[in-house]
Enzyme design. Structure first.
Site, mmCIF file in Angstrom:
data_model
loop_
_atom_site.group_PDB
_atom_site.id
_atom_site.type_symbol
_atom_site.label_atom_id
_atom_site.label_comp_id
_atom_site.label_asym_id
_atom_site.label_seq_id
_atom_site.Cartn_x
_atom_site.Cartn_y
_atom_site.Cartn_z
ATOM 1 N N LYS A 163 0.843 -1.202 0.000
ATOM 2 C CA LYS A 163 0.000 0.000 0.000
ATOM 3 C C LYS A 163 0.877 1.250 0.000
ATOM 4 O O LYS A 163 2.047 1.188 0.377
ATOM 5 C CB LYS A 163 -0.887 0.021 1.248
ATOM 6 C CG LYS A 163 -2.027 -0.987 1.224
ATOM 7 C CD LYS A 163 -2.939 -0.796 2.427
ATOM 8 C CE LYS A 163 -4.061 -1.821 2.452
ATOM 9 N NZ LYS A 163 -5.007 -1.683 1.335
ATOM 10 N N ARG A 196 -10.137 -11.657 1.546
ATOM 11 C CA ARG A 196 -10.930 -12.761 0.967
ATOM 12 C C ARG A 196 -10.197 -14.087 1.108
ATOM 13 O O ARG A 196 -10.830 -15.137 1.220
ATOM 14 C CB ARG A 196 -11.272 -12.417 -0.489
ATOM 15 C CG ARG A 196 -10.094 -12.316 -1.409
ATOM 16 C CD ARG A 196 -10.421 -11.567 -2.687
ATOM 17 N NE ARG A 196 -10.485 -10.126 -2.476
ATOM 18 C CZ ARG A 196 -10.773 -9.256 -3.437
ATOM 19 N NH1 ARG A 196 -11.016 -9.668 -4.667
ATOM 20 N NH2 ARG A 196 -10.813 -7.972 -3.169
HETATM 21 N N1 BES Z 1 -8.268 -3.800 3.888
HETATM 22 C C1 BES Z 1 -8.357 -3.409 2.531
HETATM 23 C C2 BES Z 1 -9.645 -2.645 2.197
HETATM 24 C C3 BES Z 1 -9.858 -1.338 2.894
HETATM 25 C C4 BES Z 1 -9.605 -0.145 2.230
HETATM 26 C C5 BES Z 1 -10.368 -1.271 4.175
HETATM 27 C C6 BES Z 1 -9.833 1.054 2.854
HETATM 28 C C7 BES Z 1 -10.590 -0.054 4.800
HETATM 29 C C8 BES Z 1 -10.332 1.106 4.141
HETATM 30 C C9 BES Z 1 -8.305 -4.648 1.632
HETATM 31 O O1 BES Z 1 -7.545 -5.701 2.124
HETATM 32 C C10 BES Z 1 -7.709 -4.235 0.341
HETATM 33 O O2 BES Z 1 -6.563 -3.852 0.349
HETATM 34 N N2 BES Z 1 -8.459 -4.332 -0.730
HETATM 35 C C11 BES Z 1 -7.970 -3.973 -2.016
HETATM 36 C C12 BES Z 1 -8.443 -5.011 -3.002
HETATM 37 C C13 BES Z 1 -7.835 -4.857 -4.363
HETATM 38 C C14 BES Z 1 -6.358 -5.162 -4.316
HETATM 39 C C15 BES Z 1 -8.537 -5.795 -5.308
HETATM 40 C C16 BES Z 1 -8.531 -2.596 -2.363
HETATM 41 O O3 BES Z 1 -9.665 -2.297 -2.013
HETATM 42 O O4 BES Z 1 -7.786 -1.815 -2.942
HETATM 43 MN MN MN Z 2 -5.510 -5.471 1.608
#
Ligand code: BES
Ligand code: MN
Ligand code: ZN
Length: 493
Positions: free
Chosen positions: A273, A347
């Site tokens: 991230k 997931r």
């Molecule tokens: N934990 C994150 C999602 C999230 C984003 C929670 C903002 C709270 C606030 C999740 O694990 C994630 O990183 N999802 C990705 C999925 C993508 C890589 C398909 C996302 O939403 O960018």
């Molecule tokens: Mn994530």
């Protein structure tokens, strides 16, 4: 955390006159438009028409969450008077009761005002009593767990005038459940990691007499939880799976299963991230914290239902053994998963937890997860998305959200979305082809692991954690959907 499940506040229910009672503050609800409540009229009379003058000059409007602090020396038993705008009377519901009481508590918490009188009898009945009491207790508590110079001072005593006793006691139970959830989410990831979260769950289970089973790394390996364990590989912290059982129903009666995503920190893994995106990722275990909070309330209310709670706990990091792009995982169910993005880790965790839920005899499953940023794009930050394989079960969850006054909105689950997650070398891949419909493709992925069991998924990525405060809530963890899950358990048939 020894104070968990007991907020240091004394609650009193009284039938005396609220205007005469001694205290630091008297809180009264006021409507927008329409006539004043008889409480407002009573306070107006006791203060030589102060409120009607303020109404006339539009200083006091009753608009939702408008908080007006008034000093009325000698005219009331309380030192100050706080009016809380409750909006239009026709729109009043349990959600507003909770949030308006929390707004009042938060407005008062700016100074140490320890003894609060709540003259709300006229606007509360039935369930709304408990919801308002809960709001009054959590609204004054801030996220500043570690700051020496606290910004918020919760009250030590709350006296409620003229409320029916029936759901009064449930207020404290709800508040303590919400506060448990908020605290676990607000604590930094260096304190709350899979092992320490599991310890908290075990302590809580011990206090409430819940059955508790904790799967450690070795057990998870033995159980072939290859998908969940792959996420944990990049971390120095071992994974855990927590299973709590509350048996309030008859032996063999249907079981409600509450599943939570418990990623105690989400760095994104090798699909790292950005610093901004990572900053609040201690909140990525909010699903797990919410189901834990909910089962404490369900058990303490002794609801006549059997509940299993499962929390899949991992830390998503970038260590030398971290899962890599292109890796193929074997989930507990036997399905193979291609990893195209290590940041789509929630997931992967839930895939195995949902499989365990099925094996544990879940009759119906609801899972909560801070799963996708895409859900925030779709619905904004205040509303959770819901996706399901069963319309009747989805409607039941939706109704529970309505009863609690917490917003949920359904997203579609057309079979065509499955093409998005078809694997190239394995059964499925962990992200869609493009980024469109990301909340839904994530849910379609999860659907692969629930079989025929009615299942509803709630994506709480938006509302679980806030960067900015709201009138009724400090920034940080919200504890939202604890009340919805309790309503769901109450409505269980
Ligand atoms: N934990 C994150 C999602 C999230 C984003 C929670 C903002 C709270 C606030 C999740 O694990 C994630 O990183 N999802 C990705 C999925 C993508 C890589 C398909 C996302 O939403 O960018
Ligand atoms: Mn994530
Ligand atoms: Zn995550």
């Amino acid at each position: 955390m020894s104070d968990v499940l007991s907020l240091p506040v004394q609650l009193i229910s009284s039938t005396d006159s609220p205007t005469q009672a001694a205290g630091d503050a008297l809180v009264i609800p006021v409507w927008e438009g329409g006539g004043p409540t008889s409480l407002e009229a009573g306070v107006d009379a006791a203060t030589e028409g102060l409120l009607s003058k303020l109404r006339e000059s539009k200083e006091l409007t009753g608009k939702l969450y408008e908080a007006t602090t008034l000093h009325v020396p000698g005219q009331l038993g309380s030192r100050i008077l706080l009016t809380i705008g409750c909006g239009h009377r026709e729109k009043w519901d349990t959600g507003r009761a909770f949030r308006c009481a929390a707004t009042a508590a938060k407005a008062l918490a700016g100074r140490a005002r320890l003894k609060i009188n709540w003259a709300w009898g006229e606007v509360l009945s039935g369930e709304a009593v408990g919801q308002a009491v809960a709001g009054s207790l959590v609204g004054g508590i801030g996220q500043d767990l570690y700051r020496a110079d606290k910004k918020m001072f919760p009250a030590e005593q709350g006296t409620w005038f003229g409320v029916s006793e029936a759901s009064f006691k449930q207020g404290r139970i709800l508040a303590e459940a919400i506060q448990l959830t908020r605290k676990l989410v607000n604590l930094p990831a260096d304190e709350i990691y899979p092992e320490t979260f599991a310890n908290q769950a075990r302590d809580v289970a011990g206090m409430l007499g819940l059955e508790c089973e904790i799967w450690d790394q070795a057990r998870l390996e033995k159980e072939k939880c290859g998908s969940l364990l792959a996420v944990a590989k990049g971390s120095a912290r071992e994974a855990r799976l927590v299973i709590l059982r509350y048996n309030g129903g008859a032996a063999g009666a249907p079981k409600l299963c509450l599943v939570g995503k418990g990623v105690t920190f989400d760095s994104g893994g090798l699909s790292l991230k950005t610093p901004d995106g990572m900053l609040t990722m201690k909140c990525d275990m909010a699903g797990a914290a919410t189901v834990l909070g909910a089962i404490t309330a369900i058990a303490r209310m002794q609801l006549p239902i059997n509940v299993i709670m499962l929390a899949g706990l991992v830390e998503n990091m970038t260590g030398g053994r971290a899962m890599k792009l292109g890796d193929v995982l074997k989930a507990r169910s036997g399905k193979t998963i291609e990893v195209h993005n290590t940041d789509a880790e929630g997931r992967l965790v839930l895939a195995d937890v949902l499989d365990v839920a099925r094996e544990q005899g879940a009759s119906k499953i609801v899972d909560l997860a801070t799963l996708t940023g895409a859900c925030c794009v779709a619905l904004g930050l205040d509303v959770a998305g819901m996706m399901s394989n069963d319309e009747i079960w989805q409607q039941a969850v939706l109704n529970a959200g309505k009863a609690a006054g917490e917003p949920l909105w359904p997203l579609p689950m057309f079979p065509e979305y499955n093409e998005e997650i078809a694997g190239n070398v394995a059964d499925i891949k962990n992200v869609g082809n493009g980024r469109w419909g990301g909340a839904i493709t994530a849910a379609k992925f999860l659907e692969n692991f629930v079989g025929d069991t009615p299942w509803t998924h709630i994506d709480i990525a938006g509302p679980a954690f806030g960067d900015k405060p709201k009138p009724w809530l400090d920034a940080g963890a919200s504890g939202i959907y604890v009340r919805t899950l309790v309503e769901l358990a109450k409505s269980w048939k």
